[in-house]
Design a protein around this motif. Structure first.
Motif, PDB file in Angstrom:
ATOM      1  N   PHE A  33       0.828  -1.209   0.000  1.00  0.00           N
ATOM      2  CA  PHE A  33       0.000   0.000   0.000  1.00  0.00           C
ATOM      3  C   PHE A  33       0.864   1.263   0.000  1.00  0.00           C
ATOM      4  N   TYR A  75      -6.440  -3.131   1.810  1.00  0.00           N
ATOM      5  CA  TYR A  75      -5.421  -3.377   0.796  1.00  0.00           C
ATOM      6  C   TYR A  75      -4.605  -4.595   1.205  1.00  0.00           C
ATOM      7  N   PRO A  76      -4.667  -5.662   0.423  1.00  0.00           N
ATOM      8  CA  PRO A  76      -5.515  -5.875  -0.755  1.00  0.00           C
ATOM      9  C   PRO A  76      -6.978  -6.068  -0.363  1.00  0.00           C
ATOM     10  N   LYS A  77      -7.850  -5.957  -1.351  1.00  0.00           N
ATOM     11  CA  LYS A  77      -9.278  -6.077  -1.092  1.00  0.00           C
ATOM     12  C   LYS A  77      -9.618  -7.508  -0.686  1.00  0.00           C
ATOM     13  N   THR A 126      -4.541  -3.496   6.373  1.00  0.00           N
ATOM     14  CA  THR A 126      -3.694  -4.292   5.484  1.00  0.00           C
ATOM     15  C   THR A 126      -3.523  -5.723   5.956  1.00  0.00           C
TER      16      THR A 126
END
Length: 222
Positions: A33, A75-77, A126
């Protein structure tokens, strides 16, 4: 005899888990990120928690007359699961946003957009992995709301939850990154392996992060 052996094995693994797990987010757990992790150093937050952070040398925070908190993101989804449903995921980011705004408003007026004199706070929830030697993690998902790795089917212990964040602090005029922080924290324990995690289980952690961010900013003003 087999039962005693199993209990001993799980107990030993539990001790190893707690004894070897770092208080800091390890480099192999960085999400990507942030733009640059190379400057991060081990440090302590104002509350004494372990953090990885970087602050631009010589930064004059008096140049910032207001603060804009961007909506937090994953982040990530992640993909929702039965244990951590979409409602929980949404609730965590919504609460994080509110906690950041509440705390930063004590130090600076809230801005509606970036611009000259505006400190931009860009936060994310995250990914952190659960690393347990000799035992398969109960559940691992691509964000940091994870079980510690020992199933409650053994009756030995509850399930731990963990959450991690990465945040960048940006000069709203130049778009230059002036600070970064990476940290993690423990959420509320779940009573058993079937309990669904709720957003409220992470509230204490999120509140603590927001307070530390603002207190760190206030310390730079002095």
């Amino acid at each position: 005899m087999k039962s005693k052996s199993l209990v001993a094995t799980v107990c030993l693994a539990s001790l190893l888990l707690h004894g070897c797990t770092s208080k800091y987010v390890e480099p192999d757990q960085y999400s990507g990120f942030l733009k640059d992790y190379s400057k991060l150093k081990e440090d302590k937050s104002p509350s004494g928690a372990a953090v990885m952070r970087w602050i631009k040398p010589g930064i004059d925070v008096s140049q910032f007359s207001s603060v804009y908190v961007e909506p937090s993101q994953y982040y990530p989804k992640p993909q929702p699961t039965e244990k951590i449903p979409q409602q929980t995921l949404q609730g965590v980011t919504q609460y994080y946003d509110q906690a950041l705004k509440t705390q930063f408003s004590k130090a600076l007026p809230l801005a509606t957009s970036p611009g000259p004199g505006v400190l931009v706070v860009r936060p994310a929830i995250t990914g952190v992995s659960a690393k347990t030697k000799g035992l398969r993690p109960y559940e691992v998902i691509p964000i940091a709301l994870v079980a510690a790795g020992i199933s409650t089917a053994t009756g030995i212990r509850d399930q731990d939850t963990s959450v991690a964040t990465e945040a960048a602090f940006i000069d709203g005029r130049s778009n230059e990154v002036v600070a970064e922080v990476v940290r993690k924290g423990a959420g509320a324990d779940l009573e058993n392996s079937s309990q669904v995690m709720q957003a409220k289980d992470a509230r204490a952690v999120l509140d603590g992060w927001a307070r530390d961010m603002v207190n760190a900013f206030q310390a730079l003003k002095k």
